[in-house]
Design an enzyme around this catalytic site. Structure first.
Site, PDB file in Angstrom:
ATOM      1  N   SER B 224      22.593 -18.890 -34.519  1.00  0.00           N
ATOM      2  CA  SER B 224      23.891 -19.686 -34.637  1.00  0.00           C
ATOM      3  C   SER B 224      24.385 -18.131 -35.537  1.00  0.00           C
ATOM      4  O   SER B 224      25.746 -17.905 -35.386  1.00  0.00           O
ATOM      5  CB  SER B 224      24.381 -20.594 -35.266  1.00  0.00           C
ATOM      6  N   ASP B 283      25.841 -22.847 -44.402  1.00  0.00           N
ATOM      7  CA  ASP B 283      24.934 -22.719 -42.713  1.00  0.00           C
ATOM      8  C   ASP B 283      25.537 -22.218 -41.886  1.00  0.00           C
ATOM      9  O   ASP B 283      26.836 -21.371 -41.897  1.00  0.00           O
ATOM     10  CB  ASP B 283      25.261 -24.171 -42.108  1.00  0.00           C
ATOM     11  N   HIS B 384      19.852 -30.469 -30.103  1.00  0.00           N
ATOM     12  CA  HIS B 384      18.349 -29.745 -30.686  1.00  0.00           C
ATOM     13  C   HIS B 384      18.313 -30.702 -30.852  1.00  0.00           C
ATOM     14  O   HIS B 384      16.656 -30.833 -29.847  1.00  0.00           O
ATOM     15  CB  HIS B 384      19.138 -29.083 -32.291  1.00  0.00           C
ATOM     16  N   ASP B 425      29.395 -20.025 -30.023  1.00  0.00           N
ATOM     17  CA  ASP B 425      27.962 -19.095 -29.894  1.00  0.00           C
ATOM     18  C   ASP B 425      26.745 -18.808 -29.327  1.00  0.00           C
ATOM     19  O   ASP B 425      25.858 -17.551 -29.680  1.00  0.00           O
ATOM     20  CB  ASP B 425      27.555 -19.388 -31.844  1.00  0.00           C
ATOM     21  N   HIS B 556      18.129 -22.645 -27.864  1.00  0.00           N
ATOM     22  CA  HIS B 556      19.073 -22.320 -27.152  1.00  0.00           C
ATOM     23  C   HIS B 556      18.445 -21.621 -26.054  1.00  0.00           C
ATOM     24  O   HIS B 556      17.585 -21.755 -25.219  1.00  0.00           O
ATOM     25  CB  HIS B 556      19.767 -20.909 -28.645  1.00  0.00           C
TER      26      HIS B 556
END
Lengths: 598, 598
Positions: B224, B283, B384, B425, B556
């Site tokens: 990200s 983040d 996740h 993203d 991802h």
């Protein structure tokens, strides 16, 4: 659904709970005991032919048990707009159909299946054949039964386009092709430098992008037959069904039919028709253009329907429209043509085609344009057996075919006249999640250590597939883009992509190409359920599956699929819509709707 | 890449083989021994600030071993178009930077890692700070070293839009949100009758649909931070990097910076800036707007950069642009604000914000418009940990937020002035592949039998999430669409969706919601590698993972992600493009490019 405060609506919702979400359903489109096909929410092209099937169910046992005697005196009326509800025979000027009766069984859930305790349902039914609705607007179809029960189907006839914008339609279907697969195919066949692709897929470069929702009418995962029906008729149906809604009778040919885009194109315009597939030509995606059966496995009937209408071989019901012998049929499946168990009535079916002039045939409909469907079938077939490499190879061949078709259309001066649509019929839950060092994987001795060969995030690296394995002859470099092969330069680099499904049979993984031919990931074990194929990927690590153990392959998935379109009428394909809308958008580009009752 | 018959190009391809596809890379953007940042293929907005970093590598050992002495006399020139290649100090009117030296190590592959035999690389380097290119066109940057070696970077300054079309920009990021997830969210939160949705997601109804490619500059799977950098600066970078290219030095703050859309918006227009996230505000996705560090874990520095420029806390290098204190910051992460180990220099950082007038602040830039980024972070965080339900819940909350935002913008008369962009993203390889009978699953005693609870194709059934579990009070029915909750009516129906990833840690599956809180699918076993969490999904069946055993979560994936856009400038978001193009499209809607050297 609009807000309502009536108890009846709340009860309807309650009733829907019972049947709607179940693994097994009595009849998916029919949560109540009276069933109307076409069901509630159906939309029609003006003048499109369709059958009506009515059923009244009387379960003998189970959670919905009745006295077991289905109503024989049910009535059925149609209401146009706010007009009166007229008996269907009057409304359609049709004869009263004969009453039919049958019994079927189903399991209410998996416990009932294990216990072998089916629910038995007695049925009364009627069917009206080959009707149509010419006037755009809303209709209400009402089935009344059991002295007060009512099932209502709201239908809409869409206002058709009156101006024909496309002379020709070229419709490409990448079977099972998701955006994740297109992304992976781009990775292995197009060169990227520092994150910038130096060439792109042809699909990437098309003018209009859309998404379509692939779900079935009665389950959220579709198969290719059902989704072909949605794309070609504008009607969602049930898994395995081609050009029909699925009723509860045993006969695979008496289900209520709907007219396809190919039949409409023949009947309205008389243009040329082409059907191309890398699968056998009786497979669901090509078959959906011309066939009407609830059972996609009826291959002999399916090839018969390319030449003759649906009444020729099996059906006793009039269906006055057909594909009338497509001008081009390319596909596999000699089993349906060589005289034998697979061919229509065991005859030499090449001869039937020859008798129709397929040896030296004049082109039909010259000047009226053409409709051609071309399918890349191995995307799906190879994804099913987890053979990602071959699936992506077929996807790339599709993309190269689209590129070559555009070039050819430009060459013959037909590009500006041709609507080109590229889409899929459903997904597979495939995605690339990293890279794999195949050399390291092979050198490890335990399954857990082999998994360590996968590189995620920054360690996924770059595509090894676009880099020649050594120096090329004559100092040549590899060229991609419009000049190039747009195909991997090598299929077996040391560093491969690592990919997978959320749903697998038991199998072994090496992330390397299967050099001996397509994969067979799982085979039946001693108890008949599927386990790792001992011959597949022997150097790999074992992945225990997540699918039911009677499933030897991967399965379809839910994801919306992409639509790419160019040419006259193509801007209608932008945005997000239902699979059935593809039919209406193509029909509008060709102006196939008619409000004059023809 | 264009066709070439020179041996030099062929050799370049050969050399690229070595580094490009590896799990571990010496420096991803630098296949040769000389490195230029920004690297080959970089594109700039006219006048966007950036640093240049040059490196010459001398590997001491390994497959590229040299004498270990890196060239200290390398030269660097810039060529605009077909002009002469001018020394960078002359071209940019910059001072000659000091020579830097360092050493770094890396593993060439997993075998080297296991054997603990790193390759050592000695480096010479220079860095030019805070430059810009005003004139649109092509530039060639040439690093010459080792008496004949050359690394060439081709740069392009895009022609900027001169007319500002959007007064405001509302940029929604669904972190990790793929089309497969949007499809699944629609399934559980919107009512469908016979395959026709009665309401749609707000995203489905937006005017323009696009796809963007999320890959990194040096690996095909991104994180990200890196993807935020691409979206906000128009520059692909490396995993973990925020607003910089990643060099090989140890310092996390000396990497070459690039100016972000937020900094440009402040510097050029002085409009109001808003940053909103459901994650902690340090983040990656919020941080990317204002931060410049190769290490997304530098939380204290990251929150400092919301208020001050990048030189304030850590960097000794000039960076004369910053977010200047956003007008709105909403997010979690008190750890960076309460005085302690997590806060900047251990101070009470709430006070630093108060000192900047955050208590009763006047709105900045009133009348100049605003730029707001709003992130749904839990889509990613919950994917996740395989907690699909919570991920889809966050996705639905994002969709409802977009709907409410559009309504509010209309209410205040700003809708026509506001470009709204919704995207993600990166992906996760999630898809729904069927339904699951959770009651049946729980009742089975073996893993293989539990898998049998999954229904595929027609047995996937319909969504149980949109059906109220019993009759509702006051005879109410469930309403979806613009009036309704657009959220599941129940989260734990008997018949659930069955979903999964292609890449998992070891875990157990029940296909039921985790009612005690977010899932922890895997925990460290006796040897430190990850195994099934004994406390998670105890009634489920075990799915052995496919990921490296040091990976406790899902990862991802590659898939292109969707872009939805409305408003002035939104039509530019149609079609298929690279993630970096999002930056240029937004910058053009705001006319942020300048060719006058400012």
């Amino acid at each position: 659904m609009r807000r309502s405060t009536t108890a009846a609506t709340a009860l309807l919702l309650g009733a829907a709970t019972l049947a709607s979400a179940q693994t097994y359903q009595r009849l998916g489109t029919c949560p109540k005991l009276g069933c109307v096909f076409p069901p509630d929410q159906t939309e029609f092209l003006a003048g499109q032919l369709f059958d009506i099937r009515l059923e009244v169910h009387a379960p003998v046992n189970g959670s919905e048990a009745t006295n077991g005697v289905p109503d024989e005196k049910f009535t059925f009326c149609i209401q146009g707009g706010n007009g009166p509800c007229e008996d269907a025979t009057k409304f359609f000027k049709a004869k009263e159909p004969a009453l039919e009766k049958w019994t079927f069984q189903y399991y209410e859930d998996l416990f009932a299946r294990d216990a072998k305790t089916p629910t038995v349902v007695n049925v009364t039914s009627k069917a009206y054949r080959a009707l149509s609705l010419a006037q755009p607007g809303s209709y209400t179809a009402k089935l009344s039964y059991n002295g007060g029960g009512q099932t209502v189907a709201n239908w809409v006839v869409r206002k058709p386009a009156t101006d024909r914008r496309a002379k020709n339609v070229l419709f490409f279907i990448g079977d099972g092709m998701t955006q994740a697969m297109i992304t992976a195919a781009r990775l292995i066949a197009h060169k990227s430098i520092n994150g910038k692709y130096q060439s792109l897929m042809q699909m990437d470069q098309m003018d209009n992008l859309g998404h379509q929702m692939t779900h079935s009418i009665d389950s959220f995962i579709t198969d290719s037959a059902n989704s072909a029906t949605a794309l070609y008729t504008g009607k969602k149906s049930t898994v395995n069904a081609l050009g029909v809604y699925v009723d509860s009778s045993k006969n695979s040919f008496d289900d209520p039919k709907v007219e396809t885009i190919a039949e409409l194109f023949r009947r309205r315009i008389g243009g040329a028709l082409g059907i191309v597939s890398t699968a056998y030509i009786a497979d669901a995606t090509p078959a959906g253009l011309c066939s009407h059966t609830r059972d996609r496995g009826q291959y002999a009937s399916i090839v018969t329907e390319y030449l003759y209408n649906a009444t020729f071989l099996n059906s006793t019901f009039a269906w006055p429209t057909s594909c009338q012998g497509p001008d081009v049929i390319f596909g596999g499946g000699a089993e349906q043509f060589i005289a034998g168990t697979g061919s229509p009535n065991g005859t030499d079916f090449y001869k039937a085609f020859q008798a129709q002039g397929y040896n030296a045939r004049q082109k039909k409909g010259k000047g009226e344009g053409w409709f051609m469907m071309s399918e890349a079938a191995s995307i799906d077939k190879m994804m099913h057996v987890l053979d990602y490499d071959r699936a992506l190879g077929d996807l790339l061949e599709l993309d190269n075919t689209i590129r070559a078709s555009i070039a050819h259309l430009k060459e013959i001066g037909e590009y500006e006249n041709t609507l080109i649509v590229v889409t899929a019929d459903h997904g597979h839950g495939f995605d690339v999640f990293g890279g794999a060092d195949t050399k390291y994987l092979a050198a490890q001795s335990t399954d857990r250590k082999k998994r360590d060969a996968v590189g995620v995030y920054v360690n996924s690296g770059l595509s090894g597939y676009t880099v020649a394995p050594g120096s090329l002859p004559n100092n040549q470099t590899v060229v991609f883009g419009s000049e190039g092969p747009n195909f991997p330069v090598q299929w077996n680099p040391r560093y491969t992509y690592a990919a997978g499904f959320g749903a697998n049979p038991d199998h072994r993984e090496t992330y390397s190409i299967s050099t001996k031919g397509p994969r067979v990931p799982a085979t039946a074990g001693a108890d008949g359920t599927y386990v790792v194929n001992p011959a597949d990927n022997q150097a790999g690590f074992t992945v225990e599956g997540t699918l039911p153990t009677d499933e030897p392959q991967g399965v379809h998935s839910l994801t919306d699929v992409s639509v790419f379109a160019n040419g006259p009428g193509a801007e209608a394909f932008k945005g997000v819509y239902n699979s059935i809308d593809i039919f209406f958008k193509i029909a509008d580009a060709l102006a196939l709707g008619r409000t004059d009752g023809t």
